[in-house]
Structure formats: C-alpha cells, structure tokens
Scaffold this active site. Structure first.
Site, short mmCIF file in Angstrom:
data_model
loop_
_atom_site.label_atom_id
_atom_site.label_comp_id
_atom_site.label_asym_id
_atom_site.label_seq_id
_atom_site.Cartn_x
_atom_site.Cartn_y
_atom_site.Cartn_z
N HIS A 227 0.83 -1.20 0.00
CA HIS A 227 0.00 0.00 0.00
C HIS A 227 0.87 1.26 0.00
O HIS A 227 0.63 2.20 -0.77
CB HIS A 227 -0.91 -0.03 1.24
CG HIS A 227 -1.79 1.16 1.38
ND1 HIS A 227 -3.09 1.18 0.91
CD2 HIS A 227 -1.59 2.38 1.94
CE1 HIS A 227 -3.63 2.36 1.18
NE2 HIS A 227 -2.73 3.10 1.80
N GLU A 228 1.89 1.27 0.85
CA GLU A 228 2.77 2.44 0.92
C GLU A 228 3.60 2.58 -0.35
O GLU A 228 3.85 3.70 -0.83
CB GLU A 228 3.68 2.35 2.15
CG GLU A 228 2.95 2.29 3.48
CD GLU A 228 2.04 3.49 3.72
OE1 GLU A 228 2.34 4.58 3.20
OE2 GLU A 228 1.02 3.31 4.41
N GLU B 294 -6.25 6.79 -1.32
CA GLU B 294 -6.20 5.59 -0.49
C GLU B 294 -6.75 4.38 -1.25
O GLU B 294 -6.18 3.29 -1.20
CB GLU B 294 -7.00 5.81 0.80
CG GLU B 294 -6.31 6.67 1.82
CD GLU B 294 -5.06 6.01 2.37
OE1 GLU B 294 -5.16 5.06 3.16
OE2 GLU B 294 -3.95 6.44 1.98
N HIS C 49 1.54 4.32 -2.91
CA HIS C 49 1.48 5.77 -2.69
C HIS C 49 2.66 6.47 -3.36
O HIS C 49 2.52 7.57 -3.92
CB HIS C 49 1.49 6.09 -1.19
CG HIS C 49 0.14 6.08 -0.55
ND1 HIS C 49 -0.96 6.68 -1.09
CD2 HIS C 49 -0.28 5.51 0.63
CE1 HIS C 49 -2.00 6.51 -0.28
NE2 HIS C 49 -1.61 5.80 0.76
N ASP D 14 -4.84 1.04 -2.46
CA ASP D 14 -5.35 -0.31 -2.18
C ASP D 14 -5.33 -1.16 -3.45
O ASP D 14 -4.89 -2.32 -3.44
CB ASP D 14 -6.78 -0.26 -1.64
CG ASP D 14 -6.87 0.32 -0.24
OD1 ASP D 14 -5.85 0.32 0.47
OD2 ASP D 14 -7.97 0.77 0.14
#
Length: 482
Positions: free
Chosen positions: A133-134, A198, A137, A202
């Site tokens: 997930h990070e 977000e 980003h 995901d």
C-alpha cells in the site's frame, strides 16, 4: 547482536524550526529550489528531498537499528517493488520502535513501518499488504502531488511539512492539527492524502502483492481485524487515523480479492523469526517476553522454532545465558548457518566471554557472506570487545563502502578508533555518525576536533578534513534556506 534503539525526541524543535542537518557523505548536491522547495517536484527533486526527509526522520523518531530486521523489511519491500510499475528510484525501508500499528511513506521511496505492524500481523501477506500500500502511494506520486497541491494553497516549508509528518506518526491527531496550522489543510486530507488516493493505493497495492506471490485476501482480512480491534479498544488505532478506512474501502478490497483464486501461501521462516524477534525485543517487556514465549510453547502447535527462538532472546536479555545457550544450540543443530540463530548465539558467547570461539564462528560466516551487515557488525563488535581494534576497523570500513548510511557501523567505527587511540579518526567517525542523525552543528564541531588532533606534517589529511567541513557547512546552509 543487541543494539540500542536510538531515540532523539526533538519533535517540538523540528516543528518550530527544523534546523537539524542531514547525512550521507556523498550526497551534498541537494536541490537548489530558491524559497519554494515544493512548487514542481520532478523525480530527481523528489529523490533528493526524500533523502533529506529520511535523514531528518532518523534524527527525530525512535528508529530501530537491528541488522536482521533491516534485512527482512528490505527483502520484503524490494520483492514487492520489483513487481511494481513506475518505479523511478531505489526504495528504502525502515523501522520505528512503536507498538502501535502504522506505516508511512515519504518522498523518494522511503517507507517506514512501526514494529507494532509486524507484531500484529498474523501472516506475512498481511504485513506485505501494508508495505505494498505504501509503495503504491510512492509510485503513483500521491505524496509529491499532495505537497504540490498544498503549496498552491499556502507556501510549504520543509520544516513545517516534515515536522507535521513526523509528529503524525507518533500522535496522528496532533499531526493533523500541525498540518492544519501549517497549511490550512482540511483534516480529511491532512495526513494521508484523499480517499481516492487511499483506494488507488489499495488497488495498486493488491496487484503488486499478487504479482509478488502474496495472498490478496490478506488485505480485507487485515482491514477487518483493524476495525474490530479499534471497536474493542473503544478508540481509533493510529493506522486508521492516518489511513482513513471507510466501509466502502473494506468492501472494495474484498471484492477485488475475490477476483483471484484462493490458495495457501505459507509464511517464510524469516517472517516467523522476525516477528518473534520483534515480540521479544521491541513489543513486550523483558520479563513479560519470557512468560509469553513459555506459554506459547505449551499451546497446541506452539512448539515451533520461532517460539523457541523468541524464548532464547528473552532468556538472553534477562541474563539467563546458560538456558538460552542450550536452546539456541539445539536450533543451530537444525540450521547451522541461520543468521537469526547465529546472532543470538554469538551474543551469548560474548556474554560468557568466550571471545575466541565467537571470533572463529563469525570469521567462518564472514568468509561465506562478506559484508553481510548482520555478520559484519557482529564480527566487528566481538573484535572490538576482545581488543582486536584494527580488525574491527577493517571490517567496518569495508561494510561502509557498500552501505554508506549504516548508523551502527559508524558508531562502532568511532568506538574502534577511540580504543585504538586514533583520536583524529575517532572524531571524524563521530562526525559521520552525527551527519546520519541530521545534526550538522555537532558534525562540524567534530571535524574541528579531528583537525585539532592532526599532526603538523599531516597536511593532506588537513586539507581533506577542511574540504569535508566546507561541504557540511554548504549543505547545512542550503537546507536552512528551504
């Protein structure tokens, strides 16, 4: 090898006026951005600013400098990165000593996980889901775009933005307030971007996970566990404060996971041993850790190598060297080259003052894995304790040639030079260490001390250190203008 977690609690100073410097000996070419560092962030600028932020974070949070855990998180992280698209620069993964569940990314591919995230993960795929997930980003440039958007509303300073991000990892509510005060940003987007970002993280993160061989069903399972824990605790977990989790996000991840076939993906041994290490050394108190692992070993299916390893660490840390040695020697019989076991075993031998035996074992491991940080740091530490100062210096300088940002190596190198009586080199190594902690003033003072210890005829060394001092001062002045 047992290392102290270095904590530098200067968050208030960071937020009010971030004047502490950065580190990395060869990276003085920081972005010359005038008065506005965030107007347009190119990939190269993002990498350079990310380097600045990573070092400032290192100097302000209770980072974990554990070679085994560092190897593990970077192995998992880079396995995921290798399956990601739009990777513009090398990623680096770090740990913060914090029992809360959380993780965060900053510019330039620097991703940090709380130790609590690994402690609570029931599977390697759950932990990988947070890392993926990070990573998403970063690859989707959410962070860079966030800075640019905020800057259009109000000028961003490196001090204000970084200080708020650092504070948010410790206290999400305070961090949001700091960002709002700094930029006038809304609470909804203050820390971790927008709901759309977000959800995109995901989606991209799950794709990365599947491509890397992890279980996509771990994502909704982890989300469900977090929401249940938050409800049980009657307060919102820090992860949910910095990663707002709506019901639609949970549903979206469940539906997306169902597009993939269910299959059993076993956890790696490194995951189970790393989790045991975190629980024993960073999650529970020393006395509690021994009780916890003894209880785990009595439970059905609980007599595992990971729980035996965790108990061995707990016994070692509580000073029970003989029972710890018996336990770890049995584990070594099953896997004589396992670095998790070897690390604890050599710590025990060191505690029992069996220096020669310890040096022989580590020399064998070093021949097998030269410049592996786990082996090298243990080997250098034993060499230092046993009085083989020049061996320690040789090992550490060799490691730093390949891993120039290794904080532990700089600390041990400074100790080795001091023990050897080479005070000029001691102060220079200490300057390098302060540089890694983003403390330019102390680094410059240490260079001055090193110069004072040079002999008159050492003119070449004098010129080299003077040039190094000028480089530090130039970089420091440039950072203060951001």
């Amino acid at each position: 090898m047992t290392f102290t977690v270095v904590t530098k609690p200067t968050l208030l100073c960071v937020i009010v006026a971030l004047t502490l410097p950065l580190s990395g000996q060869t990276k003085a070419d920081l972005p010359d951005l005038g008065g506005n560092a965030f107007s347009t962030i190119s990939t190269e600028k993002e990498k350079q600013l990310g380097d600045v932020m990573a070092r400032e974070t290192r100097g302000s949070l209770p980072m974990v400098y554990d070679p085994l855990l560092d190897e593990y998180i970077n192995a998992i992280g880079n396995r995921l990165v290798s399956r990601a698209n739009d990777v513009k620069f090398p990623f680096k993964f770090h740990w913060v000593n914090d029992k809360n569940i959380n993780a965060f990314a900053t510019l330039g591919g620097n991703i940090t996980s709380h130790t609590g995230t690994l402690a609570i993960a029931d599977s390697e795929s759950e932990f990988a889901s947070v890392m993926a997930h990070e990573i998403a980003h970063v690859t989707q440039r959410h962070i860079a775009r966030f800075f640019e958007a905020r800057n259009q509303q109000a000028p961003i300073t490196l001090a204000g933005m970084l200080g708020a991000i650092i504070l948010a990892t410790v206290n999400p509510e305070a961090g949001m307030a700091a960002l709002m005060a700094t930029q006038g940003a809304s609470a909804q987007s203050a820390i971790n971007f927008t709901r759309g970002n977000e959800q995109e993280a995901d989606r991209i993160g799950m794709t990365i996970m599947v491509e890397a061989g992890f279980d996509p069903y771990a994502v909704p399972n982890f989300f469900r566990k977090l929401t249940e824990q938050s409800r049980f605790l009657n307060q919102q977990l820090s992860f949910l404060q910095t990663h707002p989790l709506s019901q639609s996000r949970v549903s979206d991840t469940r539906l997306r996971a169902e597009q993939f076939p269910q299959r059993f993906i076993p956890d790696s041994q490194d995951f189970t041993l790393s989790k045991a290490r975190v629980l024993a050394r960073y999650h529970y108190d020393k006395a509690d850790a021994e009780i916890v692992f003894r209880k785990k070993l009595t439970e059905p299916s609980g007599n595992t190598k990971a729980n035996q390893y965790g108990l061995a660490i707990a016994l070692l840390d509580n000073g029970s060297l003989d029972p710890a040695r018996k336990l770890i020697e049995k584990l070594l019989e099953t896997d004589e080259h396992n670095l998790y076991y070897m690390d604890v075993y050599t710590d025990i031998l060191l505690g029992q003052k069996e220096y020669q035996r310890c040096l022989e074992l580590l020399e064998q491991q070093y021949l097998l894995r030269p410049n592996n940080q786990v082996v090298t740091l243990n080997y250098a530490n034993v060499a230092l304790v046993s009085g083989a100062h020049r061996l320690a210096i040789h090992l550490l300088k060799s490691l730093l040639f390949y891993k120039s940002d290794n904080v532990l190596a700089y600390g041990l190198l400074a100790d080795a030079y001091k023990a050897a009586g080479d005070m000029a080199k001691f102060y220079e190594a200490r300057a390098d260490l302060n540089y890694q902690y983003a403390n330019y003033p102390r680094a410059i003072d240490d260079i001055n001390e090193a110069l004072n210890h040079l002999k008159t005829e050492e003119k070449l060394e004098n010129r080299r250190l003077e040039a190094k001092k000028r480089q530090l001062q130039t970089e420091f002045d440039r950072l203060r203008r951001m």
